[in-house]
Write a protein that holds these residues in place. Sequence first.
Motif, PDB file in Angstrom:
ATOM      1  N   GLU A   1       0.745 -20.282  31.228  1.00 58.03           N
ATOM      2  CA  GLU A   1       0.488 -18.840  31.241  1.00 58.03           C
ATOM      3  C   GLU A   1       1.637 -18.152  31.956  1.00 58.03           C
ATOM      4  O   GLU A   1       1.938 -18.466  33.112  1.00 58.03           O
ATOM      5  CB  GLU A   1      -0.834 -18.551  31.966  1.00 58.03           C
ATOM      6  N   TRP A   2       2.268 -17.199  31.284  1.00 57.63           N
ATOM      7  CA  TRP A   2       3.313 -16.419  31.924  1.00 57.63           C
ATOM      8  C   TRP A   2       2.717 -15.585  33.057  1.00 57.63           C
ATOM      9  O   TRP A   2       1.653 -14.971  32.909  1.00 57.63           O
ATOM     10  CB  TRP A   2       3.977 -15.504  30.904  1.00 57.63           C
TER      11      TRP A   2
ATOM     12  N   SER B   1       8.200 -11.985  35.621  1.00 57.43           N
ATOM     13  CA  SER B   1       9.620 -12.129  35.300  1.00 57.43           C
ATOM     14  C   SER B   1      10.425 -11.073  36.028  1.00 57.43           C
ATOM     15  O   SER B   1       9.903 -10.003  36.367  1.00 57.43           O
ATOM     16  CB  SER B   1       9.860 -11.973  33.793  1.00 57.43           C
TER      17      SER B   1
ATOM     18  N   ARG C   1      11.069 -20.935  35.846  1.00 57.98           N
ATOM     19  CA  ARG C   1      11.648 -21.178  34.530  1.00 57.98           C
ATOM     20  C   ARG C   1      12.800 -20.227  34.265  1.00 57.98           C
ATOM     21  O   ARG C   1      12.754 -19.047  34.604  1.00 57.98           O
ATOM     22  CB  ARG C   1      10.591 -20.975  33.451  1.00 57.98           C
TER      23      ARG C   1
ATOM     24  N   THR D   1      11.701 -16.465  35.586  1.00 60.65           N
ATOM     25  CA  THR D   1      10.278 -16.333  35.267  1.00 60.65           C
ATOM     26  C   THR D   1       9.451 -17.325  36.068  1.00 60.65           C
ATOM     27  O   THR D   1       9.908 -18.424  36.363  1.00 60.65           O
ATOM     28  CB  THR D   1      10.077 -16.584  33.758  1.00 60.65           C
TER      29      THR D   1
ATOM     30  N   VAL E   1       5.800 -19.255  35.656  1.00 63.89           N
ATOM     31  CA  VAL E   1       4.765 -19.619  34.689  1.00 63.89           C
ATOM     32  C   VAL E   1       3.775 -20.523  35.422  1.00 63.89           C
ATOM     33  O   VAL E   1       4.190 -21.304  36.285  1.00 63.89           O
ATOM     34  CB  VAL E   1       5.370 -20.374  33.483  1.00 63.89           C
TER      35      VAL E   1
END
Length: 117
Positions: free
Chosen positions: A46-47, A50, A97, A35, A37
């Motif tokens: 904030e995402w 992914s 992440r 991911t 972020v």
Amino acid sequence: EVQLVESGGGSVQPGGSLRLSCAASGFSFGTKDMTWVRQAPGKGPEWVSSINPGGWRTDNAEAVKGRFTIATDNAKNTVSLQMNNLKPEDTAVYYCRQFVDHSRDYWGQGTLVTVST
């Protein structure tokens, strides 16, 4: 020891492009989703995007759809984020992440992206 190291940040004018890269080590890359972020100044995380371990399923936040592309290279243990048509509101520190569970939530040190005239 799990390590995630981001690179590729910098300053760019609106409409420009950058490619971020995250080098992973210390775990079996290609077994968990990866991911990106971001955290803008004064705001919470904030995402952004992914990708699943096989690289065939990606999800992007509405704010970046059509502009950002996430990809993995399992042979090199890297995950990238190609960012096109950058906007000032994309300015943030971008983190790579990998979330395994609540006791194994790995983040890189972040790379700063600044979009301004």
